[in-house]
Every structure is written in structure tokens, then in C-alpha cells.
Write a protein that holds these residues in place. Structure first.
Motif, PDB file in Angstrom:
ATOM      1  N   GLU A   1     -30.515 -42.626 110.616  1.00  0.00           N
ATOM      2  CA  GLU A   1     -29.867 -41.553 111.372  1.00  0.00           C
ATOM      3  C   GLU A   1     -28.353 -41.589 111.222  1.00  0.00           C
ATOM      4  N   TYR A   2     -27.779 -42.798 111.198  1.00  0.00           N
ATOM      5  CA  TYR A   2     -26.321 -42.902 111.077  1.00  0.00           C
ATOM      6  C   TYR A   2     -25.835 -42.315 109.757  1.00  0.00           C
ATOM      7  N   PHE A   3     -26.635 -42.478 108.691  1.00  0.00           N
ATOM      8  CA  PHE A   3     -26.265 -41.897 107.400  1.00  0.00           C
ATOM      9  C   PHE A   3     -26.272 -40.365 107.485  1.00  0.00           C
ATOM     10  N   SER A   4     -27.319 -39.817 108.082  1.00  0.00           N
ATOM     11  CA  SER A   4     -27.440 -38.355 108.208  1.00  0.00           C
ATOM     12  C   SER A   4     -26.256 -37.759 108.965  1.00  0.00           C
ATOM     13  N   LYS A   5     -25.809 -38.456 110.007  1.00  0.00           N
ATOM     14  CA  LYS A   5     -24.673 -37.962 110.788  1.00  0.00           C
ATOM     15  C   LYS A   5     -23.376 -38.076 109.995  1.00  0.00           C
ATOM     16  N   ALA A   6     -23.177 -39.238 109.344  1.00  0.00           N
ATOM     17  CA  ALA A   6     -21.916 -39.476 108.639  1.00  0.00           C
ATOM     18  C   ALA A   6     -21.760 -38.551 107.434  1.00  0.00           C
ATOM     19  N   ILE A   7     -22.844 -38.283 106.726  1.00  0.00           N
ATOM     20  CA  ILE A   7     -22.736 -37.436 105.542  1.00  0.00           C
ATOM     21  C   ILE A   7     -22.421 -35.990 105.922  1.00  0.00           C
ATOM     22  N   LEU A   8     -22.652 -35.655 107.214  1.00  0.00           N
ATOM     23  CA  LEU A   8     -22.288 -34.332 107.713  1.00  0.00           C
ATOM     24  C   LEU A   8     -20.854 -34.296 108.246  1.00  0.00           C
ATOM     25  N   GLY A   9     -20.177 -35.446 108.171  1.00  0.00           N
ATOM     26  CA  GLY A   9     -18.771 -35.492 108.573  1.00  0.00           C
ATOM     27  C   GLY A   9     -18.501 -36.119 109.919  1.00  0.00           C
ATOM     28  N   HIS A  10     -19.527 -36.706 110.536  1.00  0.00           N
ATOM     29  CA  HIS A  10     -19.363 -37.297 111.866  1.00  0.00           C
ATOM     30  C   HIS A  10     -19.247 -38.817 111.790  1.00  0.00           C
ATOM     31  N   THR A  11     -18.573 -39.386 112.771  1.00  0.00           N
ATOM     32  CA  THR A  11     -18.572 -40.838 112.935  1.00  0.00           C
ATOM     33  C   THR A  11     -19.820 -41.206 113.728  1.00  0.00           C
ATOM     34  N   ALA A  12     -20.527 -42.233 113.294  1.00  0.00           N
ATOM     35  CA  ALA A  12     -21.794 -42.575 113.941  1.00  0.00           C
ATOM     36  C   ALA A  12     -21.866 -44.048 114.287  1.00  0.00           C
ATOM     37  N   VAL A  13     -22.553 -44.345 115.395  1.00  0.00           N
ATOM     38  CA  VAL A  13     -22.896 -45.715 115.769  1.00  0.00           C
ATOM     39  C   VAL A  13     -24.392 -45.717 116.026  1.00  0.00           C
ATOM     40  N   SER A  14     -25.099 -46.601 115.348  1.00  0.00           N
ATOM     41  CA  SER A  14     -26.562 -46.598 115.436  1.00  0.00           C
ATOM     42  C   SER A  14     -27.060 -47.255 116.716  1.00  0.00           C
ATOM     43  N   ARG A  15     -28.336 -47.034 116.989  1.00  0.00           N
ATOM     44  CA  ARG A  15     -29.038 -47.839 117.975  1.00  0.00           C
ATOM     45  C   ARG A  15     -29.414 -49.152 117.290  1.00  0.00           C
ATOM     46  N   ASN A  16     -30.097 -50.035 118.017  1.00  0.00           N
ATOM     47  CA  ASN A  16     -30.554 -51.281 117.393  1.00  0.00           C
ATOM     48  C   ASN A  16     -31.523 -50.976 116.260  1.00  0.00           C
ATOM     49  N   LEU A  17     -31.331 -51.629 115.144  1.00  0.00           N
ATOM     50  CA  LEU A  17     -32.166 -51.409 113.968  1.00  0.00           C
ATOM     51  C   LEU A  17     -32.626 -52.736 113.395  1.00  0.00           C
ATOM     52  N   ASP A  18     -33.692 -52.679 112.611  1.00  0.00           N
ATOM     53  CA  ASP A  18     -34.104 -53.840 111.820  1.00  0.00           C
ATOM     54  C   ASP A  18     -33.390 -53.758 110.473  1.00  0.00           C
ATOM     55  N   ASP A  19     -32.741 -54.835 110.093  1.00  0.00           N
ATOM     56  CA  ASP A  19     -32.056 -54.885 108.805  1.00  0.00           C
ATOM     57  C   ASP A  19     -33.081 -54.766 107.677  1.00  0.00           C
ATOM     58  N   TYR A  20     -32.800 -53.888 106.724  1.00  0.00           N
ATOM     59  CA  TYR A  20     -33.692 -53.722 105.577  1.00  0.00           C
ATOM     60  C   TYR A  20     -33.859 -55.023 104.779  1.00  0.00           C
TER      61      TYR A  20
ATOM     62  N   LYS B   1     -13.904 -32.569 101.265  1.00  0.00           N
ATOM     63  CA  LYS B   1     -15.214 -32.644 100.629  1.00  0.00           C
ATOM     64  C   LYS B   1     -15.806 -34.039 100.858  1.00  0.00           C
ATOM     65  N   ARG B   2     -17.009 -34.095 101.403  1.00  0.00           N
ATOM     66  CA  ARG B   2     -17.671 -35.370 101.677  1.00  0.00           C
ATOM     67  C   ARG B   2     -18.397 -35.849 100.420  1.00  0.00           C
ATOM     68  N   ILE B   3     -18.049 -37.057  99.976  1.00  0.00           N
ATOM     69  CA  ILE B   3     -18.633 -37.561  98.723  1.00  0.00           C
ATOM     70  C   ILE B   3     -19.491 -38.807  98.950  1.00  0.00           C
ATOM     71  N   GLY B   4     -19.542 -39.285 100.162  1.00  0.00           N
ATOM     72  CA  GLY B   4     -20.353 -40.462 100.445  1.00  0.00           C
ATOM     73  C   GLY B   4     -20.176 -40.933 101.876  1.00  0.00           C
ATOM     74  N   VAL B   5     -20.689 -42.111 102.135  1.00  0.00           N
ATOM     75  CA  VAL B   5     -20.629 -42.702 103.481  1.00  0.00           C
ATOM     76  C   VAL B   5     -20.222 -44.164 103.359  1.00  0.00           C
ATOM     77  N   LEU B   6     -19.330 -44.583 104.231  1.00  0.00           N
ATOM     78  CA  LEU B   6     -18.985 -45.988 104.358  1.00  0.00           C
ATOM     79  C   LEU B   6     -19.610 -46.494 105.654  1.00  0.00           C
ATOM     80  N   PHE B   7     -20.301 -47.623 105.577  1.00  0.00           N
ATOM     81  CA  PHE B   7     -20.957 -48.147 106.779  1.00  0.00           C
ATOM     82  C   PHE B   7     -20.705 -49.646 106.905  1.00  0.00           C
ATOM     83  N   ALA B   8     -20.726 -50.115 108.127  1.00  0.00           N
ATOM     84  CA  ALA B   8     -20.530 -51.541 108.403  1.00  0.00           C
ATOM     85  C   ALA B   8     -21.630 -52.005 109.339  1.00  0.00           C
ATOM     86  N   THR B   9     -22.251 -53.102 108.965  1.00  0.00           N
ATOM     87  CA  THR B   9     -23.380 -53.644 109.725  1.00  0.00           C
ATOM     88  C   THR B   9     -22.930 -54.836 110.562  1.00  0.00           C
TER      89      THR B   9
END
Length: 204
Positions: free
Chosen positions: A123-142, A162-170
Motif C-alpha cells: 500500500e505504501y508503494f501505491s500511495k508514494a507512486i501517486l505523489g504522497h508521503t506514506a507510512v505503512s502499518r505493521n508488515l511482514d518483511d519480504y 514527474k514521478r519516476i519511482g519511490v524511495l522507501f525506508a524500512t
């Protein structure tokens, strides 16, 4: 007869005095208990506000940090996403992240610890790629199944919107947990961050 009547009166007065005394002790005890409860509730409210403020500041600071990193790495990312991930390795270590990663618009991601994965369903990826800052709920690490929280921000093409990707921090929840550790009741208390539906996000 008068002697018994006098004794009966004395006993009755003594009984009344005992009842009055017990009532006074009970009322005083209840008053102390209510005062103690109110004091505890006020302390909890104050601690809750402190914890909420600390958590808010922690999240805001990390979001601002990621926005800066996203801007710094955008030029590298356009040509070489893996090099962009490598560039972020020091930032991951310095800020106690489990990993930092960059993802293409299709969700393919490269991380600072050399993991390649696809986060398109997150979900955090879907939000960020649309231009939003996101913080996830608790997740299981892949990668290892550990419990994590993830921050994510969009990567913009340099000089444009123009959005070209997503940067995320776990964040490992064990690390994240330290941000809400507030000592109270002599260290015998516990704090929890919960969602509106009552689900526990993280506990101390």
C-alpha cells in the motif's frame, strides 16, 4: 431496670459512634482512592500526549529526511537504480533503518542491503507512486519475515513534478519501539500505539 436502660443507651450510643466512625473511614478511603485514580489518569494523559508528540516528531523527521534523500538520489536513479541504492547505504546505517530502497514505477526495487524484490502490492508503494508521503502499518518483511514499518516518498525527475519511482525506508519494529518507550509507574508500565479499531501498531 434503670441500670439496664442506661447500659442499653450507652451501648446504642457506642454502636452509633462506631457506625459513624466506619462510615467516615470508608468515605475517606473512597476519597483517597478516587484522588489516586484521578492522579493516575492525569499522569497517563500527560504521558500519552508526550508519547504522541515524540512519535509525531519522529515520523515527521524521517519523512523530511527521505524527501531530501529522494531529491539527492534522483539523478543517479534515472540512469542506474542499483547505484542509487548503493549511494543510500550510509544514510541507512546512520539513521538506524533496516534498509533503504528505491523502486521503479512497476514496483521492482533495489535496496541498500543488496536485496531485489517487488513491492508493487504494498500500500505504501501505491500511495508514494501517486505523489504522497506514506507510512505503512505493521508488515511482514519480504526477506526474513520480521515485523517492520515502512516510510515511502515519491522520487521526482530532477527539476519537474514527474514521478519516476519511490524511495522507501524500512524500520524494524524493535528499533521503532524505542521511539515510544516512556518510563512510568517506576518502569512497571507499558505503552501501546493502537489504531482506531483497536489493533496494536507497536508496544513498548
Amino acid at each position: 431496670m434503670g441500670k439496664y436502660k442506661k447500659l442499653y443507651g450507652t451501648l446504642l450510643l457506642g454502636l452509633i459512634a462506631i457506625i459513624i466512625l466506619l462510615t467516615a473511614v470508608f468515605s475517606y478511603s473512597r476519597s483517597i482512592e478516587e484522588s489516586y485514580k484521578e492522579e493516575n489518569i492525569n499522569s497517563l494523559k500527560e504521558l500519552s500526549n508526550q508519547g504522541a508528540l515524540m512519535l509525531h516528531n519522529e515520523i515527521k523527521n524521517k519523512q523530511n529526511l527521505l524527501a531530501e534523500l529522494s531529491h539527492d538520489v534522483s539523478r543517479i536513479f534515472v540512469n542506474d537504480p542499483q547505484a542509487a541504492a548503493a549511494y543510500l547505504e550510509e544514510a541507512a546505517e546512520r539513521n538506524s533503518f533496516k534498509r533503504i530502497g528505491v523502486a521503479l514505477t512497476d514496483g521492482r526495487a533495489y535496496t541498500t542491503d543488496g536485496v531485489e524484490l517487488n513491492i508493487s502490492e504494498r500500500e505504501y508503494f501505491s500511495k508514494a507512486i501517486l505523489g504522497h508521503t506514506a507510512v505503512s502499518r505493521n508488515l511482514d518483511d519480504y526477506t526474513d519475515g520480521g515485523r517492520i514499518a515502512v516510510y515511502a516518498v515519491p522520487i521526482f525527475e530532477d527539476g519537474s513534478d514527474k514521478r519516476i519511482g519511490v524511495l522507501f525506508a524500512t524500520y524494524s519494529l524493535d528499533t521503532f519501539r524505542k521511539t515510544i518507550e516512556v518510563s512510568f509507574f517506576g518502569g512497571a508500565g507499558y505503552s501501546y500505539v493502537v489504531q482506531e479499531n483497536g489493533d496494536v501498531v507497536v508496544d513498548s
